[in-house]
Design an enzyme around this catalytic site. Structure first.
Site, PDB file in Angstrom:
ATOM      1  N   LYS A 205     -75.135 -44.592  -1.584  1.00 33.96           N
ATOM      2  CA  LYS A 205     -73.838 -45.001  -2.130  1.00 33.96           C
ATOM      3  C   LYS A 205     -73.249 -43.779  -2.813  1.00 33.96           C
ATOM      4  O   LYS A 205     -73.902 -43.150  -3.640  1.00 33.96           O
ATOM      5  CB  LYS A 205     -74.078 -46.120  -3.146  1.00 33.96           C
ATOM      6  CG  LYS A 205     -72.916 -46.480  -4.023  1.00 33.96           C
ATOM      7  CD  LYS A 205     -73.299 -47.612  -4.977  1.00 33.96           C
ATOM      8  CE  LYS A 205     -72.200 -47.837  -5.987  1.00 33.96           C
ATOM      9  NZ  LYS A 205     -72.539 -48.835  -6.991  1.00 33.96           N
TER      10      LYS A 205
HETATM   11  P1  FBP Z   1     -67.667 -49.924  -9.493  1.00 36.75           P
HETATM   12  O1  FBP Z   1     -67.225 -50.394  -8.151  1.00 36.75           O
HETATM   13  O2  FBP Z   1     -67.179 -50.791 -10.582  1.00 36.75           O
HETATM   14  O3  FBP Z   1     -67.355 -48.458  -9.686  1.00 36.75           O
HETATM   15  O4  FBP Z   1     -69.244 -50.071  -9.486  1.00 36.75           O
HETATM   16  C1  FBP Z   1     -70.036 -49.125  -8.859  1.00 36.75           C
HETATM   17  C2  FBP Z   1     -70.918 -48.450  -9.880  1.00 36.75           C
HETATM   18  O5  FBP Z   1     -71.690 -47.429  -9.258  1.00 36.75           O
HETATM   19  C3  FBP Z   1     -71.831 -49.379 -10.609  1.00 36.75           C
HETATM   20  O6  FBP Z   1     -72.955 -49.672  -9.856  1.00 36.75           O
HETATM   21  C4  FBP Z   1     -72.063 -48.605 -11.852  1.00 36.75           C
HETATM   22  O7  FBP Z   1     -72.374 -49.385 -12.939  1.00 36.75           O
HETATM   23  C5  FBP Z   1     -70.765 -47.953 -12.080  1.00 36.75           C
HETATM   24  O8  FBP Z   1     -70.133 -47.828 -10.854  1.00 36.75           O
HETATM   25  C6  FBP Z   1     -70.905 -46.585 -12.663  1.00 36.75           C
HETATM   26  O9  FBP Z   1     -69.720 -46.302 -13.285  1.00 36.75           O
HETATM   27  P2  FBP Z   1     -69.442 -44.884 -13.890  1.00 36.75           P
HETATM   28  O10 FBP Z   1     -68.714 -44.171 -12.804  1.00 36.75           O
HETATM   29  O11 FBP Z   1     -68.579 -45.151 -15.070  1.00 36.75           O
HETATM   30  O12 FBP Z   1     -70.757 -44.263 -14.243  1.00 36.75           O
END
Ligand code: FBP
Length: 295
Positions: A205
């Site tokens: 991812k």
């Molecule tokens: P989102 O689609 O809300 O971005 O979620 C994906 C994610 O990778 C989550 O799994 C994780 O908690 C968050 O984004 C991390 O966010 P940040 O970029 O603030 O670290």
């Protein structure tokens, strides 16, 4: 002569035995679980680890009750949900036998001191994930972090446990660190993806690089390991997010792991359905917006 005859008669058995040599029990488990996640080669994962990663700010004013959100995305038919072990335990009635579970085994809070924001802690084990009925586990690596060593050690500990269970490991391959000016820079994202495959990620991812062309290089960099887009901050309009997703799919991406763009949408269920349609049915974003009445 007689030996030649015996050899010939046993040939089919030998061939079938040979075709399995080099394939471990674990390989089979990984393959079966990955196929369950990516049933048509594509996947929509609802990422919901924000309670720990971002805290309450993501859930105001009316999104505090996790079960409300999870029920809607599960009803929308998402393929998988990614939860931390504690939330998976509390919500199993909602997702069990309806969506695959990915247990995320690392995380960090925003309450940490500045010096460790680019480090995630271990939050559980692969055994916990197996007990919860998971089809995969997940772990973040901030490539480029000043704590890269520790994150890579955590990664290998998880990977080693996962091998023992035939459990695929999704890597959130996020380039972040003092030398990284722009984490969405295609070359930087490609670097993170390459690092992820070099350490054995089964599914990756990562960030969307802003165009179909650049994301197709990201996909190529993964050498066939499936890459999904990380949702990211909430886009101004649902269609903006769906356009990015459509470009990712056209670039050879295998789907998305999205949180905020779904659970902060006005209509959570409709948005989750639109995301599913873009990923699995190649629906154009404009059509998806119309079909699911998204503003
Ligand atoms: P989102 O689609 O809300 O971005 O979620 C994906 C994610 O990778 C989550 O799994 C994780 O908690 C968050 O984004 C991390 O966010 P940040 O970029 O603030 O670290």
């Amino acid at each position: 002569m007689i030996y030649a005859l015996i050899w010939l008669l046993s040939y089919p058995t030998l061939v079938s035995a040979l075709s399995y040599s080099g394939v471990s029990y674990s390989d089979i488990g990984v393959r079966i679980r990955l196929n369950r996640l990516l049933r048509d080669g594509r996947v929509v994962i609802f990422a919901f680890d924000h309670g720990l990663e971002h805290g309450p700010k993501d859930f105001v004013p009316d999104r505090i009750v996790a079960t409300n959100i999870l029920s809607q995305v599960v009803e929308a038919g998402v393929d998988a949900i990614m939860l931390l072990p504690g939330m998976a335990r509390l919500t199993s009635d909602i997702w069990a036998n309806r969506a695959s579970l990915i247990v995320k085994l690392t995380g960090k809070t925003e309450l940490r001191p500045e010096s460790t924001v680019r480090l995630q802690s271990r939050l559980g084990s692969v055994t916990d994930a197996v007990s919860l009925g998971a089809d995969a586990v997940a772990a973040t690596v901030y490539w480029g972090s000043e704590h890269e060593d520790q994150m890579v050690e955590n990664w290998f500990a998880i990977k080693e446990e996962a091998e023992a269970y035939g459990m695929p490991v999704l890597q959130l391959a996020y380039p972040r660190g003092p030398t990284i000016k722009n984490r969405y820079d295609p070359e930087i994202v490609m670097y993170g993806v390459r690092a992820a495959i070099e350490v054995g990620a089964d599914l990756i991812k990562t960030y969307y690089t802003g165009s179909r062309e650049t994301f197709s290089s990201v996909v190529q960099m993964a050498q066939g390991v499936p890459v999904v887009m990380s949702g990211g901050a909430v886009r101004e309009r649902p269609i903006d997010f769906l356009h990015d997703l459509r470009d990712v799919m056209l670039a050879g991406g295998r789907g998305v792991a999205v949180g905020r763009n779904v659970f902060r949408a006005k209509d959570i269920k409709a948005m989750a359905k639109a995301v599913m349609a873009v990923v699995h049915e190649d629906l154009e974003p404009e059509e998806a917006v119309k079909k699911f009445n998204l503003e």
